[in-house]
Design an enzyme around this catalytic site. Structure first.
Site, PDB file in Angstrom:
ATOM      1  N   GLY A   1       0.868  -1.166   0.090  1.00  0.00           N
ATOM      2  CA  GLY A   1       0.004   0.101  -0.013  1.00  0.00           C
ATOM      3  C   GLY A   1       0.700   1.276  -0.127  1.00  0.00           C
ATOM      4  O   GLY A   1       0.313   2.502   0.000  1.00  0.00           O
ATOM      5  N   GLN A   2       2.043   1.128  -0.010  1.00  0.00           N
ATOM      6  CA  GLN A   2       3.063   2.433  -0.167  1.00  0.00           C
ATOM      7  C   GLN A   2       2.561   3.428  -1.586  1.00  0.00           C
ATOM      8  O   GLN A   2       2.183   2.662  -2.496  1.00  0.00           O
ATOM      9  CB  GLN A   2       4.495   2.195  -0.394  1.00  0.00           C
ATOM     10  CG  GLN A   2       5.000   1.470   1.147  1.00  0.00           C
ATOM     11  CD  GLN A   2       4.753  -0.058   0.982  1.00  0.00           C
ATOM     12  OE1 GLN A   2       4.044  -0.733   0.129  1.00  0.00           O
ATOM     13  NE2 GLN A   2       5.663  -0.887   1.619  1.00  0.00           N
ATOM     14  N   GLU A   3       2.684   4.639  -1.018  1.00  0.00           N
ATOM     15  CA  GLU A   3       2.190   5.481  -2.295  1.00  0.00           C
ATOM     16  C   GLU A   3       2.996   4.974  -3.760  1.00  0.00           C
ATOM     17  O   GLU A   3       2.198   4.977  -4.417  1.00  0.00           O
ATOM     18  CB  GLU A   3       2.633   6.878  -2.061  1.00  0.00           C
ATOM     19  CG  GLU A   3       2.174   7.825  -3.003  1.00  0.00           C
ATOM     20  CD  GLU A   3       2.079   9.295  -2.652  1.00  0.00           C
ATOM     21  OE1 GLU A   3       1.854  10.314  -3.359  1.00  0.00           O
ATOM     22  OE2 GLU A   3       2.927   9.381  -1.481  1.00  0.00           O
ATOM     23  N   SER A   4       4.121   4.571  -3.558  1.00  0.00           N
ATOM     24  CA  SER A   4       4.900   4.422  -5.063  1.00  0.00           C
ATOM     25  C   SER A   4       4.257   2.982  -5.668  1.00  0.00           C
ATOM     26  O   SER A   4       4.288   2.808  -6.744  1.00  0.00           O
ATOM     27  CB  SER A   4       6.289   4.166  -4.853  1.00  0.00           C
ATOM     28  OG  SER A   4       6.522   3.146  -3.850  1.00  0.00           O
ATOM     29  N   LEU A   5       3.529   2.117  -4.724  1.00  0.00           N
ATOM     30  CA  LEU A   5       3.094   0.883  -5.284  1.00  0.00           C
ATOM     31  C   LEU A   5       1.658   0.903  -5.840  1.00  0.00           C
ATOM     32  O   LEU A   5       1.090   0.117  -6.534  1.00  0.00           O
ATOM     33  CB  LEU A   5       3.074  -0.050  -4.095  1.00  0.00           C
ATOM     34  CG  LEU A   5       4.452  -0.260  -3.765  1.00  0.00           C
ATOM     35  CD1 LEU A   5       4.563  -1.339  -2.465  1.00  0.00           C
ATOM     36  CD2 LEU A   5       5.390  -1.153  -4.868  1.00  0.00           C
TER      37      LEU A   5
END
Length: 179
Positions: free
Chosen positions: A69-73
């Site tokens: 769920g990280q922003e980059s993913l």
């Protein structure tokens, strides 16, 4: 006679359903996945990519894809959407500052063509923490009652104790039976 026979066969056949488990980083997605699987807390680290596990409930096989769920993913979430019967959207009930981001991400997801027939289970996680938002507050902020395109349910839960998770899984199983 034909309809009755079909219903009986379906009742005893194992069914398979793809589930994507998404939400912002640190919402508890992986902890929930392994609580479903092993009924215990597993030490986790941030998910890069995905974890996949099979959860069986009443002869229904749910293949759960836990996606980082990280922003980059988040931009790659849509690569997992195809053939998804359910979306489990996990919300950290203590994270008031980022709930608007959850709302935007959820809205983007549900407007995607590949999820047009999926059902939505929102898990309001971390209900054991004092001062957390209730499921009703989260539902209101995410504007779930305005969602007319998908069957949905919101369930309070605590990934650490497993409280509320069986109710969420039961709702999914009922949704399968209703179709």
């Amino acid at each position: 006679m034909g309809l009755l026979f079909t219903k009986l066969v379906k009742m005893f056949m194992d069914e398979e359903h793809k589930v994507i488990v998404v939400g912002l980083d640190n919402a508890g997605k992986t902890t929930i996945l392994y609580q479903f699987l092993m009924n215990e807390v597993v030490h986790t680290s941030p998910t890069i990519g995905s974890n996949v596990e099979e959860i069986v409930c009443k002869n229904v096989h749910f293949f759960m894809w836990d996606i980082g769920g990280q922003e980059s993913l988040r931009t790659s979430w849509n690569t997992y959407f195809a053939d998804s019967d359910f979306v489990i959207f996990v919300v950290d009930s203590t994270d008031r500052e980022r709930l608007h981001i959850s709302k935007v991400e959820l809205s983007k997801m549900l407007s995607h063509e590949d999820l047009s027939n999926s059902r939505l289970l929102v898990l309001a996680n971390k209900q054991d923490v004092k001062g957390c938002m209730t499921a009703a507050e989260i539902s209101q902020q995410l504007q779930l009652t305005e969602l007319k395109t998908h069957s949905w349910n919101i369930q309070s839960c605590c990934a650490l104790t497993g409280e509320g998770l069986s109710e969420g899984l039961e709702w999914m199983t009922q949704q399968v039976s209703a179709r």
